[in-house]
Write a protein that holds these residues in place. Structure first.
Motif, PDB file in Angstrom:
ATOM      1  N   HIS A  25     -19.396 -19.804  -0.357  1.00 28.75           N
ATOM      2  CA  HIS A  25     -20.706 -20.053   0.243  1.00 28.75           C
ATOM      3  C   HIS A  25     -21.709 -19.026  -0.274  1.00 28.75           C
ATOM      4  CE1 HIS A  25     -19.161 -22.073   4.211  1.00 28.75           C
ATOM      5  NE2 HIS A  25     -19.401 -22.974   3.276  1.00 28.75           N
ATOM      6  N   SER A  26     -21.292 -17.765  -0.216  1.00 30.55           N
ATOM      7  CA  SER A  26     -22.198 -16.674  -0.550  1.00 30.55           C
ATOM      8  C   SER A  26     -22.515 -16.627  -2.036  1.00 30.55           C
ATOM      9  CB  SER A  26     -21.598 -15.347  -0.074  1.00 30.55           C
ATOM     10  OG  SER A  26     -21.461 -15.344   1.329  1.00 30.55           O
ATOM     11  N   ILE A  27     -21.490 -16.769  -2.879  1.00 32.17           N
ATOM     12  CA  ILE A  27     -21.736 -16.730  -4.331  1.00 32.17           C
ATOM     13  C   ILE A  27     -22.587 -17.911  -4.765  1.00 32.17           C
ATOM     14  CG2 ILE A  27     -20.651 -16.874  -6.601  1.00 32.17           C
ATOM     15  CD1 ILE A  27     -18.293 -15.283  -5.470  1.00 32.17           C
ATOM     16  N   GLU A  28     -22.315 -19.086  -4.232  1.00 26.70           N
ATOM     17  CA  GLU A  28     -23.107 -20.263  -4.606  1.00 26.70           C
ATOM     18  C   GLU A  28     -24.552 -20.132  -4.132  1.00 26.70           C
ATOM     19  OE1 GLU A  28     -21.065 -24.180  -4.044  1.00 26.70           O
ATOM     20  OE2 GLU A  28     -19.352 -22.896  -3.559  1.00 26.70           O
ATOM     21  N   ALA A  29     -24.747 -19.642  -2.904  1.00 29.13           N
ATOM     22  CA  ALA A  29     -26.109 -19.436  -2.415  1.00 29.13           C
ATOM     23  C   ALA A  29     -26.849 -18.405  -3.264  1.00 29.13           C
ATOM     24  CB  ALA A  29     -26.082 -18.993  -0.958  1.00 29.13           C
ATOM     25  N   VAL A  56     -34.641 -13.510   0.905  1.00 34.22           N
ATOM     26  CA  VAL A  56     -34.055 -13.299   2.227  1.00 34.22           C
ATOM     27  C   VAL A  56     -32.572 -13.658   2.227  1.00 34.22           C
ATOM     28  CG1 VAL A  56     -34.125 -13.965   4.654  1.00 34.22           C
ATOM     29  CG2 VAL A  56     -36.265 -13.640   3.389  1.00 34.22           C
ATOM     30  N   SER A  57     -32.230 -14.838   1.714  1.00 30.92           N
ATOM     31  CA  SER A  57     -30.815 -15.229   1.691  1.00 30.92           C
ATOM     32  C   SER A  57     -30.003 -14.300   0.806  1.00 30.92           C
ATOM     33  CB  SER A  57     -30.658 -16.683   1.228  1.00 30.92           C
ATOM     34  OG  SER A  57     -31.102 -16.857  -0.103  1.00 30.92           O
ATOM     35  N   ASP A  58     -30.613 -13.792  -0.268  1.00 33.26           N
ATOM     36  CA  ASP A  58     -29.898 -12.863  -1.155  1.00 33.26           C
ATOM     37  C   ASP A  58     -29.414 -11.624  -0.397  1.00 33.26           C
ATOM     38  OD1 ASP A  58     -30.261 -14.525  -3.309  1.00 33.26           O
ATOM     39  OD2 ASP A  58     -31.609 -13.182  -4.416  1.00 33.26           O
ATOM     40  N   LEU A  59     -30.240 -11.108   0.501  1.00 35.36           N
ATOM     41  CA  LEU A  59     -29.850  -9.914   1.259  1.00 35.36           C
ATOM     42  C   LEU A  59     -28.600 -10.165   2.099  1.00 35.36           C
ATOM     43  CD1 LEU A  59     -33.339  -8.680   2.542  1.00 35.36           C
ATOM     44  CD2 LEU A  59     -31.923  -7.587   0.795  1.00 35.36           C
ATOM     45  N   PHE A  60     -28.554 -11.319   2.737  1.00 30.92           N
ATOM     46  CA  PHE A  60     -27.419 -11.649   3.596  1.00 30.92           C
ATOM     47  C   PHE A  60     -26.146 -11.867   2.776  1.00 30.92           C
ATOM     48  CE2 PHE A  60     -30.929 -12.551   6.430  1.00 30.92           C
ATOM     49  CZ  PHE A  60     -30.448 -12.210   7.677  1.00 30.92           C
ATOM     50  N   VAL A  61     -26.265 -12.659   1.707  1.00 27.85           N
ATOM     51  CA  VAL A  61     -25.033 -13.024   0.989  1.00 27.85           C
ATOM     52  C   VAL A  61     -24.506 -11.882   0.137  1.00 27.85           C
ATOM     53  CG1 VAL A  61     -25.561 -15.477   1.074  1.00 27.85           C
ATOM     54  CG2 VAL A  61     -26.267 -14.163  -0.932  1.00 27.85           C
ATOM     55  N   GLU A  62     -25.359 -10.980  -0.302  1.00 28.34           N
ATOM     56  CA  GLU A  62     -24.853  -9.796  -1.005  1.00 28.34           C
ATOM     57  C   GLU A  62     -23.909  -9.008  -0.105  1.00 28.34           C
ATOM     58  OE1 GLU A  62     -28.035  -7.407  -2.477  1.00 28.34           O
ATOM     59  OE2 GLU A  62     -28.419  -8.684  -4.219  1.00 28.34           O
ATOM     60  N   LYS A  63     -24.316  -8.805   1.133  1.00 25.39           N
ATOM     61  CA  LYS A  63     -23.458  -8.066   2.060  1.00 25.39           C
ATOM     62  C   LYS A  63     -22.190  -8.845   2.367  1.00 25.39           C
ATOM     63  CE  LYS A  63     -22.547  -4.467   4.547  1.00 25.39           C
ATOM     64  NZ  LYS A  63     -22.317  -3.160   3.891  1.00 25.39           N
ATOM     65  N   ALA A  92     -18.515 -13.868   7.248  1.00 29.22           N
ATOM     66  CA  ALA A  92     -18.685 -15.312   7.401  1.00 29.22           C
ATOM     67  C   ALA A  92     -20.023 -15.629   8.053  1.00 29.22           C
ATOM     68  CB  ALA A  92     -17.535 -15.887   8.220  1.00 29.22           C
ATOM     69  N   HIS A  93     -20.403 -14.815   9.029  1.00 28.24           N
ATOM     70  CA  HIS A  93     -21.689 -15.003   9.711  1.00 28.24           C
ATOM     71  C   HIS A  93     -22.841 -14.823   8.729  1.00 28.24           C
ATOM     72  CE1 HIS A  93     -24.602 -14.945  12.947  1.00 28.24           C
ATOM     73  NE2 HIS A  93     -25.014 -13.733  12.577  1.00 28.24           N
ATOM     74  N   LEU A  94     -22.801 -13.741   7.953  1.00 23.44           N
ATOM     75  CA  LEU A  94     -23.868 -13.483   6.987  1.00 23.44           C
ATOM     76  C   LEU A  94     -23.907 -14.556   5.894  1.00 23.44           C
ATOM     77  CD1 LEU A  94     -23.406  -9.626   6.590  1.00 23.44           C
ATOM     78  CD2 LEU A  94     -25.258 -10.800   7.803  1.00 23.44           C
ATOM     79  N   GLY A  95     -22.727 -15.029   5.502  1.00 23.55           N
ATOM     80  CA  GLY A  95     -22.664 -16.066   4.481  1.00 23.55           C
ATOM     81  C   GLY A  95     -23.280 -17.373   4.928  1.00 23.55           C
ATOM     82  N   GLY A  96     -23.528 -17.499   6.233  1.00 24.25           N
ATOM     83  CA  GLY A  96     -24.206 -18.684   6.733  1.00 24.25           C
ATOM     84  C   GLY A  96     -25.611 -18.857   6.180  1.00 24.25           C
ATOM     85  N   ALA A  97     -26.111 -17.854   5.481  1.00 24.33           N
ATOM     86  CA  ALA A  97     -27.411 -17.987   4.807  1.00 24.33           C
ATOM     87  C   ALA A  97     -27.396 -19.105   3.769  1.00 24.33           C
ATOM     88  CB  ALA A  97     -27.796 -16.662   4.153  1.00 24.33           C
ATOM     89  N   PHE A  98     -26.200 -19.579   3.403  1.00 21.45           N
ATOM     90  CA  PHE A  98     -26.145 -20.716   2.481  1.00 21.45           C
ATOM     91  C   PHE A  98     -26.855 -21.925   3.091  1.00 21.45           C
ATOM     92  CE2 PHE A  98     -22.697 -22.292   5.118  1.00 21.45           C
ATOM     93  CZ  PHE A  98     -22.809 -23.674   5.001  1.00 21.45           C
ATOM     94  N   GLY A  99     -26.911 -21.985   4.430  1.00 27.04           N
ATOM     95  CA  GLY A  99     -27.576 -23.107   5.078  1.00 27.04           C
ATOM     96  C   GLY A  99     -29.055 -23.176   4.768  1.00 27.04           C
ATOM     97  N   ASN A 100     -29.607 -22.093   4.290  1.00 21.09           N
ATOM     98  CA  ASN A 100     -30.989 -22.049   3.840  1.00 21.09           C
ATOM     99  C   ASN A 100     -31.086 -22.203   2.328  1.00 21.09           C
ATOM    100  OD1 ASN A 100     -33.164 -19.679   2.806  1.00 21.09           O
ATOM    101  ND2 ASN A 100     -33.990 -21.193   4.231  1.00 21.09           N
ATOM    102  N   VAL A 148     -22.390  -9.707  -8.487  1.00 27.63           N
ATOM    103  CA  VAL A 148     -21.226 -10.140  -7.705  1.00 27.63           C
ATOM    104  C   VAL A 148     -20.010  -9.294  -8.068  1.00 27.63           C
ATOM    105  CG1 VAL A 148     -19.571 -12.020  -7.367  1.00 27.63           C
ATOM    106  CG2 VAL A 148     -22.023 -12.494  -7.311  1.00 27.63           C
ATOM    107  N   ALA A 149     -19.817  -9.076  -9.367  1.00 27.67           N
ATOM    108  CA  ALA A 149     -18.691  -8.251  -9.813  1.00 27.67           C
ATOM    109  C   ALA A 149     -18.767  -6.853  -9.208  1.00 27.67           C
ATOM    110  CB  ALA A 149     -18.666  -8.177 -11.336  1.00 27.67           C
TER     111      ALA A 149
END
Length: 232
Positions: A25-29, A56-63, A92-100, A148-149
């Protein structure tokens, strides 16, 4: 409230599946076509749910990526490691940024797999094609994949963006190996003869494929499935 105690009885197989789903979810977002590159809709009511990668979504999914790279192995191998499970819940909660932002190729290719093998957990269906899918988007997403790496613990000092991007693919594969993930679509019941049917079905998932940072044609999908028969 995210309570890790509620997850300690979740078997390792499903901990691995849900954890890797959150990672993808996070990498794809993170690597989705940026919001400013999406085609402008004709009217506001036709705006897509997924707007593309954005600050904004980048901040969440990076973490989220960082936490999963650090804690998923521990959560899989010791169900009573509450620190690991707490951080996986947060990831998992932060990765929910994929919904945006949206998801793209791995999720698109997952639906035909799960639709033909109803015993296949969603996270596994998503991740068995991740290696080839990430390789496919390196030409358009090298700098983000290099990040990501880094987030997953790889040393990218002195590497070009392309070199670092290949390390991201390696980091994902190493994680899958360490948590006893299936090695490819052959391991979950598919073979070369299924590729055409799977590819035709995946091509219909345009809701997600339009989020890909690199345009996707059916021949690309066929090749990703073919490379995913065995990941190692």
């Amino acid at each position: 409230m995210l309570d890790p105690v509620l997850t300690v009885t979740l078997p390792s197989y499903y901990t691995a599946s849900t954890g890797m789903d959150a990672l993808l979810h996070s990498i794809e977002a993170y690597t989705a076509l940026p919001y400013y590159a999406r085609i402008r809709p004709d009217s506001p009511d036709k705006r897509p749910v997924y707007i593309g990668a954005n600050p904004v979504s980048d901040l969440f999914v990076e973490k989220s990526i960082e936490l999963i790279g650090k804690y998923l192995r521990r959560a899989c191998h010791n169900p009573y490691d509450l620190e690991a499970r707490s951080n996986m819940l947060l990831a998992a909660h932060l990765g929910g940024a994929f919904g945006n932002a949206g998801v793209h190729i791995p999720h698109s290719l997952a639906y035909p797999l799960a639709g033909r093998n109803h015993q296949l957990p969603h996270g596994i269906s998503v991740c068995v094609t991740a290696k080839a899918a990430l390789e496919f988007i390196i030409p358009t997403s090298a700098s983000k994949l290099k990040k990501v790496a880094q987030l997953m613990g790889k040393n990218t000092d002195g590497l070009s963006d392309i070199e670092g991007a290949y390390l991201a693919k390696e980091a994902v594969v190493e994680l899958m190996k360490d948590i006893d993930f299936p090695s490819g679509i052959e391991a979950v019941g598919f073979s070369e003869k299924d590729i055409e049917e799977l590819s035709q079905a995946a091509m219909q998932v345009q809701r997600l494929l339009v989020c890909s940072p690199r345009p996707v044609k059916i021949e690309n999908i066929r090749e990703i499935y073919r490379k995913s028969l065995k990941n190692w």
